[in-house]
Design an enzyme around this catalytic site. Structure first.
Site, PDB file in Angstrom:
ATOM      1  N   ASP A 348      -6.589 -61.914 -12.329  1.00 28.49           N
ATOM      2  CA  ASP A 348      -6.447 -60.763 -13.139  1.00 28.49           C
ATOM      3  C   ASP A 348      -7.039 -61.515 -14.541  1.00 28.49           C
ATOM      4  OD1 ASP A 348      -5.190 -58.734 -14.564  1.00 28.49           O
ATOM      5  OD2 ASP A 348      -3.623 -59.985 -15.300  1.00 28.49           O
ATOM      6  N   ASP A 671      -0.023 -62.175 -13.816  1.00 28.10           N
ATOM      7  CA  ASP A 671       1.058 -62.135 -14.588  1.00 28.10           C
ATOM      8  C   ASP A 671       2.017 -61.050 -14.860  1.00 28.10           C
ATOM      9  OD1 ASP A 671      -0.627 -60.725 -16.282  1.00 28.10           O
ATOM     10  OD2 ASP A 671      -0.566 -62.134 -17.869  1.00 28.10           O
ATOM     11  N   ASP A 675       0.935 -56.931 -10.820  1.00 29.72           N
ATOM     12  CA  ASP A 675       0.226 -57.723 -10.336  1.00 29.72           C
ATOM     13  C   ASP A 675       1.053 -58.143  -8.915  1.00 29.72           C
ATOM     14  OD1 ASP A 675      -1.958 -57.828 -11.685  1.00 29.72           O
ATOM     15  OD2 ASP A 675      -0.993 -59.182 -12.805  1.00 29.72           O
TER      16      ASP A 675
END
Length: 930
Positions: A348, A671, A675
């Site tokens: 990410d 985070d 996700d």
């Protein structure tokens, strides 16, 4: 209440709405149709009786809990391993034959591994439960026309919910009215900026991240106020969809688990076949079946590597401890090794490659361009003329020049005072209350020496025009006061907002001396476009003065303001990210960015940290483009691309699955809640410990305590070392087990006396595994560990070269054991003495071979004889144990051993030295085969 999902969503089937009609996507309908479908009133809310009826119909606003297997089912699953089957069978047979020590040792090994596996499974199930904490809150609703506070669990579709800054959104809402409402949806969508909301009707194909007329369960209101009607609760929310995706994801077996399973199956079949051959051969030679059965059990016990499960666990645990020292907390032991075989890292962007802290990076005024140093929300940093640098006299001179620019002063003041955010210190970290963009401008004002709080104290805010999606700017009116409290003759208006909208308000621009001149609109736009082309978000600032007492309105601003400057900001990349990405590429590990943010921002950060081949390479795909790619072409497209932007949680799952279908061992970092499904699907899920949500942490295998991508590179290095050390242990231990089994098989086939007894075999296996083999787990990393490519996922645990070495050492053990056993008997030694000599041959050869296994390709002298002091300690302890079993009367009685002479010891050492020399020669000629 269910809802239809269009492009960029999951495509669940629509169900009946409250009003009995099909329920379409609410963001795509006019407000009056939404209200009609939900059977509600967007002013008075629902009636109490209707709320009670719907609570019965729709249930509580909570996420459904998964029902896993009970304790006994979880425990039973831990025994589903071929090697465990053999161990249990061996324990049962030895117990039946009265060999209680043998049986107890074997059962202890099984019990330890069962407990470890059970604990890991229980902890993994916590991933879904963590989502429930996100939807437990209090909500302010309007029912029967009255404002009241209720538990979020009591909300029903059609409820009218009131929102204020700082509120956690309790359900999915269609907004019915708002004032400057902004929401932080980063945990759900990956969008790093707070999203400005409005009431506009959107196309049905609008993805979740762009639905400005909706707010979603679990997100946070950062500014403004609003009201919305509940369109989805519980499992039907966007958060509920992520919950469903997580529940549907089956955790992927680690490469180590798969390799050990195949290895255990092969070993089990070989051991059982060998024992059966021995039994049948003995019976065919006329031996008693009971005696041959005992001998076959002894062969199986000797061939089973009892120490292997314990060695795997301990080696992984040591890797866990080493990773913890490097700020990576491992939640599942097997993934320690999986990191070492990782071929691609999907990360990410927000909070992983970047600081997750908006930072003003550059400021333009009509007098020139300035660089802003420092990163994040901390006050450290300076504002310097572009190109001046940040060292020594240049820094001081730059600071002085920056202060002299009056336009810069007013731009910083507009950014700091026309602002509702707060930046506060909590421990060692700076935290934001409010919009991250406003926080960035507030921090920039402080770096330029502009005290917004002092200005507001002397010139209080008397009015404001909040930022809305239609207005796209914020304006504040300030009235200065004389010390006696009376008003002065002029009020000040400060504005910040989108460049085009602020330019439309301006007719002049300010120079460095504060003089107002002609506005060069095209030149300003060119500067803004240049900033935006590098991935920066650009806001303009302006100022004007009004007669005291004049009301603040959009109309009296238009065409009368003076442009003071542009402020360009972004979420900066972490300092160590570029070096970490470069190290991964050198190690043959691909790095890809998967984010819910905009493609331009994602591509810029990817270029800055070196994910793309060069900064001009922007191989990026958006979520919309991914949906248009046929399923059979998706793996190839995912292989080629390096950046994936504006993707949904389900698309992240598809991306990970596509990479895995290409044979990749994929690690995923993230985070946010969005996700979590991909974290669980990946071979290794890595969550951020500081900025990560509890959901992401619980869905992950590893948590980074420093949120730094560089820690992943360090963890990959540790993972490779763990696998190396496991391989060294297996190559060291298998020759002993194979040798013990072959010694017994030869004795049975030859109709001879057993050179070693089952109890003695267990002594050899367990003491050497603990005192010698486990010391390999402490072996330091060999040079060049991160210069070689990752292991091929399909590569077996033991290569042909290693198998040949195992066979070589096994042959040396069998030959040496039979030679000394027969030699001792021929020399007049008792059977106990001859067996004691045979036992010590096994241990001595293992001891010398241990030093060879410290490196599979290099000599012990090249890696440093004392570089692993645990090995030296283990050798001393094992030597003391061998002296005890040889000369202690108590041990002699337990293990049927007897003292031996010095001459016998010399012969034993001679065999060990000879075996060591043969292995050294083999290593020298085969080192290029690894």
């Amino acid at each position: 209440m269910e809802k239809t999902r269009q492009a960029g969503s999951t495509g669940r089937r629509p169900a009946a709405a409250a009003g009995g009609t099909a329920d379409p996507a609410h963001h795509g309908l006019p407000l009056h149709e939404v209200v009609l479908l939900l059977g509600t009133d967007h002013v008075q809310g629902l009636a109490s009786a209707e709320v009670a009826r719907r609570q019965v119909q729709f249930g509580a606003n909570v996420l459904p809990r998964s029902r896993g297997g009970g304790i006994f089912r979880k425990l039973a699953r831990q025994f589903n391993n071929p090697l465990v089957y053999v161990l249990l069978a061996a324990a049962a047979v030895t117990l039946f034959l009265g060999e209680y020590l043998d049986s107890g040792v074997i059962l202890a090994v099984v019990l330890v591994n069962t407990v470890i596996g059970f604990v890991q499974e229980v902890r993994a199930e916590a991933a879904l439960d963590a989502l429930h904490s996100l939807v437990r809150t209090r909500a302010v609703v309007v029912r029967d026309g009255q404002r009241q506070e209720v538990s979020s669990e009591d909300l029903v579709p059609g409820d009218l919910v009131l929102l204020d800054a700082g509120d956690k959104v309790p359900a999915d809402l269609r907004l019915v009215r708002l004032s400057g409402l902004r929401a932080d949806e980063s945990a759900l969508t990956g969008e790093s900026d707070a999203v400005a909301k409005d009431e506009v009707v959107l196309p049905l194909t609008t993805p979740v991240a762009d639905r400005r007329n909706m707010v979603y369960s679990g997100t946070l209101v950062t500014a403004g106020t609003g009201a919305g009607v509940v369109v989805a609760i519980g499992g039907e929310t966007e958060l509920g969809e992520i919950h469903r995706l997580m529940g549907a994801v089956q955790p992927v077996a680690t490469p180590l688990t798969q390799k050990l399973a195949r290895f255990s199956m092969t070993l089990t079949v070989a051991i059982l076949a060998l024992a059966a051959v021995a039994f049948l051969a003995g019976v065919a030679r006329g031996q008693e079946p009971a005696q041959m059965f005992t001998a076959a059990v002894a062969l199986a016990v000797g061939a089973i590597p009892e120490g292997l499960p314990a060695a795997v666990t301990v080696t992984l645990a040591i890797g866990v401890r080493r990773m913890a020292r490097r700020r990576a907390v491992v939640r599942r032991l097997p993934v320690v090794e999986t990191l070492g075989s990782t071929t691609v890292i999907c990360s990410d962007k927000t909070g992983t490659f970047t600081e997750n802290q908006m930072t003003v990076r550059a400021i333009w005024t009509p007098a020139g361009t300035y660089d802003v140093t420092g990163s994040g929300y901390g006050p450290e940093g300076r504002i310097l003329p572009a190109g001046e640098g940040v060292r020594g006299a240049a820094e001081e001179a730059g600071g002085a020049a920056a202060t002299a620019d009056v336009a810069l002063h007013w731009s910083l003041l507009a950014g700091g005072a026309c602002n509702d955010a707060k930046v506060i210190r909590e421990g060692d970290a700076w935290q934001v209350q409010g919009d991250p963009t406003e926080a960035a401008m507030l921090v920039a004002a402080g770096k330029g020496g502009v005290d917004a709080a002092h200005f507001l104290a002397a010139t209080p805010r008397r009015g404001a025009l909040p930022f809305t999606s239609e207005r796209q700017y914020m304006a504040t009116l300030h009235s200065p006061r004389f010390p006696d409290g009376s008003a002065t003759g002029q009020d000040t208006v400060l504005v910040k907002g989108a460049v085009e909208r602020v330019l439309a308000l301006c007719s002049r621009q300010m120079d460095s001396h504060g003089v107002e001149g002609h506005l060069t609109t095209q030149a300003v736009l060119e500067v803004a476009h240049r900033f935006a082309g590098t991935g920066l978000r650009v806001l303009a600032t302006a100022v004007m003065h009004l007669p005291a007492g004049t009301a603040l309105s959009d109309a009296n601003l238009h065409g009368h303001m003076t442009l003071t400057g542009l402020q360009a900001m972004f979420d900066p990349p972490r300092e160590a990210a570029e070096a970490a990405v470069r190290a991964c590429h050198q190690a043959g590990v691909a790095v890809k960015m998967i984010t819910g943010d905009h493609v331009g921002t994602a591509a810029t950060i990817a270029g800055a940290v070196g994910i793309t081949a060069d900064r001009a390479d922007r191989t990026a795909l958006t979520g919309t483009e991914l949906d248009a790619i046929p399923a059979d072409q998706l793996p190839d497209a995912v292989e080629r691309a390096t950046v994936f932007a504006r993707v949904s949680p389900e698309q992240k799952l598809r991306l990970i699955g596509a990479l895995q279908s290409r044979g990749h061992v994929a690690a995923m970092t993230g985070d946010g809640v969005n996700d979590a499904p991909a974290l669980r699907q990946a071979n290794v899920g890595i969550a951020m410990g500081r900025s990560g949500t509890e959901v992401a942490k619980e869905a992950s295998d590893i948590v980074l305590t420093d949120d730094d991508f560089a820690t992943i590179e360090a963890a990959v290095e540790e993972g490779r070392n763990v696998f190396d050390n496991l391989t060294k242990f297996i190559v060291w231990t298998l020759p002993t087990n194979m040798g013990e089994g072959l010694v017994i098989l030869v004795a049975i086939l030859a109709g001879a006396t057993l050179p070693v007894l089952p109890t003695q075999i267990l002594w050899i296996n367990m003491t050497t595994a603990v005192c010698l083999g486990l010391m390999l787990a402490f072996e330091p990393k060999e040079p060049g560990l991160m210069s070689r490519p990752p292991r091929a996922p399909g590569r077996p645990l033991l290569t042909w070269t290693l198998t040949l070495r195992i066979l070589l050492v096994s042959t040396l053990l069998v030959a040496g054991t039979w030679w000394i056993f027969e030699l001792e008997l021929a020399g007049g030694a008792s059977l106990a003495e001859a067996r004691t000599a045979a036992v010590n041959v096994f241990v001595a050869v293992e001891l010398f071979y241990l030093f060879s296994c410290r490196s599979l390709t290099r000599s012990v002298w090249r890696i440093g004889f004392f570089s692993n002091r645990w090995v030296i300690l283990g050798v001393l302890v094992q030597a003391a144990g061998q002296l005890a079993i040889t000369y202690s009367p108590v041990m002699n009685g337990l293990f049927h051993t007897a003292p031996i002479s010095v001459d016998t010891w010399l012969r034993i050492l001679g065999i060990a030295v000879l075996a060591s020399l043969v292995v050294a020669v083999d290593k020298r000629f085969r080192r290029h085969a690894f």
